[in-house]
Design a protein around this motif. Structure first.
Motif, mmCIF file in Angstrom:
data_model
loop_
_atom_site.group_PDB
_atom_site.id
_atom_site.type_symbol
_atom_site.label_atom_id
_atom_site.label_comp_id
_atom_site.label_asym_id
_atom_site.label_seq_id
_atom_site.Cartn_x
_atom_site.Cartn_y
_atom_site.Cartn_z
ATOM 1 N N GLU A 160 0.837 -1.192 0.000
ATOM 2 C CA GLU A 160 0.000 0.000 0.000
ATOM 3 C C GLU A 160 0.879 1.252 0.000
ATOM 4 O O GLU A 160 2.045 1.205 0.407
ATOM 5 C CB GLU A 160 -0.911 0.017 1.237
ATOM 6 N N THR A 161 0.338 2.344 -0.448
ATOM 7 C CA THR A 161 1.076 3.611 -0.424
ATOM 8 C C THR A 161 0.814 4.309 0.902
ATOM 9 O O THR A 161 -0.312 4.726 1.185
ATOM 10 C CB THR A 161 0.642 4.526 -1.580
ATOM 11 N N ASP A 163 0.315 6.951 3.715
ATOM 12 C CA ASP A 163 -0.151 8.341 3.673
ATOM 13 C C ASP A 163 0.454 9.098 4.858
ATOM 14 O O ASP A 163 -0.036 9.002 5.985
ATOM 15 C CB ASP A 163 -1.681 8.365 3.726
ATOM 16 N N LYS A 202 11.453 3.275 3.338
ATOM 17 C CA LYS A 202 12.031 2.284 2.421
ATOM 18 C C LYS A 202 12.982 1.354 3.163
ATOM 19 O O LYS A 202 13.015 0.147 2.921
ATOM 20 C CB LYS A 202 12.759 2.985 1.275
#
Length: 360
Positions: A160-161, A163, A202
């Protein structure tokens, strides 16, 4: 004498820490009561018999540096457990295991399940409590349900990105991110900005597909060792970490000799000491622990406590707080190892009471 398999190494990011823990356990083990059997697991997952001379200077275990003649596996035959040499087929009987592999495939319930299937008594918590404590999301869900105070948190997943704006609104700034299933502060970062987050998330995802974001707690870092069967655990004397870095990172723990000051007993009031010990026991029981744990707290400026996390296989290195907190309670290192091994047999006997009718 009882033959105790000391199992160490593994392919987690804490491989070298595990070897250091095993070396200290080996040195402290009462050789008049126990015969240690050294079993090292390589970074690639192969099991090896390690001789005592090589063990003194061992830094890591890699398949390309190990002799094929040393490869072993654990087997069960006729109600006994053995370490079987895969080359010459010689086997050595084992009575108990002290598995000190930190992190993945060591303290997450997988090693415990392997030993449980073999029927080999082992030091430390069982399958379920190990798995719960290793996964920081599940740990927080269980603690919250049990009424144990802990910080606000959110879960981030690699597919998922994330937020940043939503997370920072929920948790405030700064906040921390950490891999959900890792230890020794690997992949842990303090996030102060959106740009900071974009880079460091990351790195956190290098160690797990799931990352926990937690609110920043401005407080002292207090820890407490616990051991015993779940129905009657006892807590040691709490200690405190005075961290000299911005937070207790991997560098502060293991690379910088002046990264943190360990203060045992913690410089808190007698009433606060008992509050820490009581909440440590409550946390231990809520997660169904039944071996040994280190419970880590934040003590806020108003004196209130929040449980940061629980570690079911804490370090036994020279700077590890678990044995040091027991020493402050009057239990010396060698006696602690003896107690933990005896507890493994006691736990095994207690569990076997449920199965006697099915084994005859």
């Amino acid at each position: 004498m009882k033959k105790i398999a000391i199992i160490f190494g593994g392919h987690s990011s804490e491989h070298e820490v595990s070897i250091n823990s095993a070396r200290n356990i080996f040195k402290a083990m009462d050789k008049s009561k126990f015969t240690p059997v050294l079993l090292g697991v390589s970074k690639q997952g192969t099991w090896y018999s390690i001789n005592e001379k090589d063990f003194e200077t061992l830094e890591s275990i890699n398949d390309n540096k190990m002799a094929q003649e040393q490869t072993v596996t654990l087997i069960r035959a006729q109600s006994k457990v053995y370490a079987l040499n895969l080359q010459n087929q010689q086997r050595q009987e084992l009575d108990c295991a002290f598995a000190i592999i930190h992190g993945t495939n060591g303290e997450d319930g997988t090693m415990q399940g392997h030993l449980k299937i073999l029927g080999l008594p082992f030091v430390g918590c069982g399958v379920m409590s190990s798995a719960i404590a290793m996964d920081k999301e599940v740990m927080k869900i269980v603690m919250t349900a049990a009424g144990i105070p802990n910080s606000k948190w959110a879960v981030l997943k690699s597919y998922e990105t994330p937020d940043f704006d939503k997370i920072s609104k929920q948790l405030g700034l700064p906040f921390f991110i950490k891999p959900a299933n890792a230890g020794s502060s690997v992949g842990v970062h303090k996030i102060k900005s959106k740009e900071d987050f974009a880079v460091k998330i990351k790195d956190a995802f290098k160690y797990d597909h799931k990352v926990l974001a937690e609110e920043f707690i401005d407080g002292r870092e207090v820890e407490c060792s616990v051991m015993g069967l779940n129905q009657k655990p006892e807590a040691a004397m709490p200690g405190e970490l005075v961290v000299k870095h911005e937070f207790y990172s991997y560098e502060a723990k293991y690379l910088d000799p002046n990264g943190a000051e360990i203060v045992i007993p913690a410089k808190i009031t007698p009433e606060q000491i008992e509050q820490v010990r009581s909440l440590a026991v409550k946390t231990y029981q809520a997660l169904y622990c039944d071996g040994l744990t280190r419970v880590d707290f934040f003590m806020k400026k108003d004196g209130s406590l929040m449980v940061n996390e629980i570690n079911t296989l804490p370090g036994f290195t020279k700077i590890s707080m678990y044995p040091m907190m027991w020493q402050a309670k009057g239990v010396q290192y060698g006696d602690l190892i003896t107690k933990l091994i005896q507890l493994a047999f006691d736990k095994n006997d207690f569990d076997n009471q449920l199965n006697l009718d099915f084994r005859s």
